[in-house]
Design an enzyme around this catalytic site. Structure first.
Site, PDB file in Angstrom:
ATOM      1  N   GLY A 156      52.247 -28.331   1.727  1.00  0.00           N
ATOM      2  CA  GLY A 156      51.564 -28.684   2.979  1.00  0.00           C
ATOM      3  C   GLY A 156      52.419 -29.676   3.736  1.00  0.00           C
ATOM      4  O   GLY A 156      53.630 -29.795   3.495  1.00  0.00           O
ATOM      5  N   ILE A 158      52.664 -32.915   3.622  1.00  0.00           N
ATOM      6  CA  ILE A 158      53.337 -33.958   2.834  1.00  0.00           C
ATOM      7  C   ILE A 158      54.481 -33.351   2.015  1.00  0.00           C
ATOM      8  O   ILE A 158      55.584 -33.890   1.982  1.00  0.00           O
ATOM      9  CB  ILE A 158      52.330 -34.708   1.929  1.00  0.00           C
ATOM     10  CG1 ILE A 158      51.258 -35.407   2.799  1.00  0.00           C
ATOM     11  CG2 ILE A 158      53.053 -35.744   1.063  1.00  0.00           C
ATOM     12  CD1 ILE A 158      50.096 -35.990   2.007  1.00  0.00           C
ATOM     13  N   ARG A 178      50.166 -22.014  -2.650  1.00  0.00           N
ATOM     14  CA  ARG A 178      49.251 -20.873  -2.692  1.00  0.00           C
ATOM     15  C   ARG A 178      49.793 -19.744  -1.807  1.00  0.00           C
ATOM     16  O   ARG A 178      49.852 -18.602  -2.195  1.00  0.00           O
ATOM     17  CB  ARG A 178      47.870 -21.323  -2.216  1.00  0.00           C
ATOM     18  CG  ARG A 178      46.743 -20.492  -2.735  1.00  0.00           C
ATOM     19  CD  ARG A 178      45.441 -21.147  -2.412  1.00  0.00           C
ATOM     20  NE  ARG A 178      45.568 -21.908  -1.156  1.00  0.00           N
ATOM     21  CZ  ARG A 178      44.571 -22.148  -0.319  1.00  0.00           C
ATOM     22  NH1 ARG A 178      43.380 -21.720  -0.577  1.00  0.00           N
ATOM     23  NH2 ARG A 178      44.766 -22.855   0.783  1.00  0.00           N
ATOM     24  N   ARG A 239      46.946 -36.038  -6.689  1.00  0.00           N
ATOM     25  CA  ARG A 239      45.747 -36.421  -7.423  1.00  0.00           C
ATOM     26  C   ARG A 239      46.060 -36.419  -8.917  1.00  0.00           C
ATOM     27  O   ARG A 239      46.718 -35.502  -9.421  1.00  0.00           O
ATOM     28  CB  ARG A 239      44.601 -35.442  -7.136  1.00  0.00           C
ATOM     29  CG  ARG A 239      43.909 -35.653  -5.794  1.00  0.00           C
ATOM     30  CD  ARG A 239      43.137 -36.968  -5.714  1.00  0.00           C
ATOM     31  NE  ARG A 239      42.494 -37.173  -4.418  1.00  0.00           N
ATOM     32  CZ  ARG A 239      43.046 -37.811  -3.382  1.00  0.00           C
ATOM     33  NH1 ARG A 239      44.269 -38.305  -3.477  1.00  0.00           N
ATOM     34  NH2 ARG A 239      42.383 -37.957  -2.257  1.00  0.00           N
ATOM     35  N   GLU A 268      41.361 -42.638 -12.614  1.00  0.00           N
ATOM     36  CA  GLU A 268      41.552 -43.764 -11.710  1.00  0.00           C
ATOM     37  C   GLU A 268      40.277 -44.591 -11.498  1.00  0.00           C
ATOM     38  O   GLU A 268      39.236 -43.980 -11.258  1.00  0.00           O
ATOM     39  CB  GLU A 268      41.996 -43.163 -10.364  1.00  0.00           C
ATOM     40  CG  GLU A 268      42.914 -44.004  -9.577  1.00  0.00           C
ATOM     41  CD  GLU A 268      43.535 -43.207  -8.433  1.00  0.00           C
ATOM     42  OE1 GLU A 268      44.153 -42.152  -8.693  1.00  0.00           O
ATOM     43  OE2 GLU A 268      43.389 -43.644  -7.299  1.00  0.00           O
ATOM     44  N   HIS A 286      48.063 -46.332  -6.430  1.00  0.00           N
ATOM     45  CA  HIS A 286      47.594 -45.448  -5.349  1.00  0.00           C
ATOM     46  C   HIS A 286      47.919 -46.018  -3.958  1.00  0.00           C
ATOM     47  O   HIS A 286      47.025 -46.357  -3.183  1.00  0.00           O
ATOM     48  CB  HIS A 286      46.081 -45.164  -5.479  1.00  0.00           C
ATOM     49  CG  HIS A 286      45.682 -43.862  -4.825  1.00  0.00           C
ATOM     50  ND1 HIS A 286      44.678 -43.056  -5.300  1.00  0.00           N
ATOM     51  CD2 HIS A 286      46.158 -43.227  -3.716  1.00  0.00           C
ATOM     52  CE1 HIS A 286      44.551 -41.986  -4.516  1.00  0.00           C
ATOM     53  NE2 HIS A 286      45.444 -42.079  -3.548  1.00  0.00           N
ATOM     54  N   GLY A 288      50.025 -44.364  -1.728  1.00  0.00           N
ATOM     55  CA  GLY A 288      50.624 -43.311  -0.894  1.00  0.00           C
ATOM     56  C   GLY A 288      50.493 -43.553   0.607  1.00  0.00           C
ATOM     57  O   GLY A 288      51.477 -43.539   1.336  1.00  0.00           O
TER      58      GLY A 288
HETATM   59  C1  GLV Z   1      44.739 -40.490  -0.600  1.00  0.00           C
HETATM   60  O1  GLV Z   1      44.858 -40.290  -1.773  1.00  0.00           O
HETATM   61  C2  GLV Z   1      44.324 -39.497   0.338  1.00  0.00           C
HETATM   62  O2  GLV Z   1      43.905 -38.407  -0.050  1.00  0.00           O
HETATM   63  O3  GLV Z   1      44.391 -39.812   1.551  1.00  0.00           O
END
Ligand code: GLV
Ligand code: GLV
Length: 321
Positions: A156, A158, A178, A239, A268, A286, A288
């Site tokens: 995607g 990212i 996918r 995740r 988590e 976490h 990101g």
């Molecule tokens: C963070 O983990 C998000 O999904 O934005």
């Protein structure tokens, strides 16, 4: 009566004033901690809109406690914390924050990749412990990047941003997804579409960006680890539960892969115990999307989605599916 918006956590600048200026009654948790389940259940009662975090579980029970709810605006791009089908069945829109956190998350994936490849965690611990005795020809030798293969799982926005950065490091990119992405995107990223097993066998580095769902849960299990190179480095900014974390501890400990860089965890914020004592894993909390720019834009987008849906207009960024 003014529509009620329930906000489950304090948010960074620019904050949620736009909701108040829009004439809504805002009820907010002002403590910087995840709400307990009963607090969340009580908070949504009578709410027309919910601005929630990835740590808030939005399931049928919660939706039933909130009959007035019209929109769930998730302060995240992932939405595995929300039963989207159950919400939409009740006519409740679900929105997320795609796009605005793409670069921040891709940058963090690279920070972890580089840190894991070059033993930055172990090196930092050595220096801080006062145990570094000086430069050594043999100390903490890591993995090179140039001419190596980066495997991206989940192509995607990212995943694509991570692939774009790989060009600067002179890496070859393979990916699985996918669906195959458009050929113009593939060409511009010089990325090759492969099957998962092929990616596992060929990659020197693997970066995970697939959403968490029934298909991706524990995609990285003993079978998958068995196909990876013993020199491979695994990075996860998606995740946690995409990886079987107990099995990851085993393979890192036995050096069946070289290293890992993790930003997310299966349980988590609990960290599987064995991970904490391993030197070949870099652990981030976490982070990101945690840039000032991304988090501010996420606030704006979350609020905008609420304003739009409560005005009877389509959401700006509805959850896909
Ligand atoms: C963070 O983990 C998000 O999904 O934005
Ligand atoms: C190391 O610091 C070098 O100059 O090679």
């Amino acid at each position: 009566m003014a529509p009620v918006v329930f906000v489950t956590r304090p948010l960074p600048d620019p904050g949620i004033n736009v909701l108040i200026e829009s004439g809504f009654e805002v009820r907010a948790n002002n403590e910087d901690r995840p709400l307990l389940r009963e607090e969340l259940m009580a908070g949504v009662q009578g709410a027309d809109a919910l601005l929630c975090m990835l740590s808030d579980r939005i399931d049928t029970e919660l939706l039933e406690a909130a009959p007035a709810l019209r929109v769930v605006s998730n302060y995240a791009v992932g939405f595995d914390n929300i039963d989207v089908a159950a919400a939409r069945q009740r006519g409740i829109e679900v929105t997320t924050t795609p796009g605005v956190l793409t670069d921040a998350t891709a940058d963090l994936a690279w920070a972890l990749l580089l840190a894991a490849a070059r033993n930055l965690g172990a090196g930092e611990r050595l220096v801080r412990a006062g145990e570094w005795t000086g430069w050594s020809p043999t100390q903490l030798l890591g993995e090179p990047l140039r001419n190596q293969t980066l495997g991206i799982v989940g192509m995607g926005a990212i995943g694509q941003a991570v692939a774009r950065r790989a060009q600067g490091f002179g890496m070859h990119v393979v990916y699985c997804n996918r669906n195959r992405v458009e050929s113009e995107i593939e060409d511009s990223l010089d990325a090759e579409f492969v099957a998962l097993d092929d990616l596992l066998r060929r990659s020197d580095f693997i970066s995970l960006h697939a959403p968490l769902n029934d298909q991706s849960r524990h995609m990285f299990n003993s079978r998958a680890f068995g196909l990876m190179k013993p020199t491979a480095v695994l990075v996860n900014t998606g995740r946690g539960a995409v990886i079987d974390e107990a099995e990851l501890v085993n393979v890192l400990r036995d050096r069946r892969i070289a290293a890992a860089g993790l930003d997310v965890y299966e349980f988590e914020p609990k960290i599987t115990e064995g991970l904490l004592t391993l030197d070949n894993v870099v652990l981030a909390p976490h982070l990101g999307s945690a840039s000032t720019l991304a988090r501010g834009d996420m606030v704006r987008l979350c609020c905008e989605n609420i304003v739009e849906v409560l005005a009877g207009r389509p959401a700006v960024t509805p959850a896909p599916g």
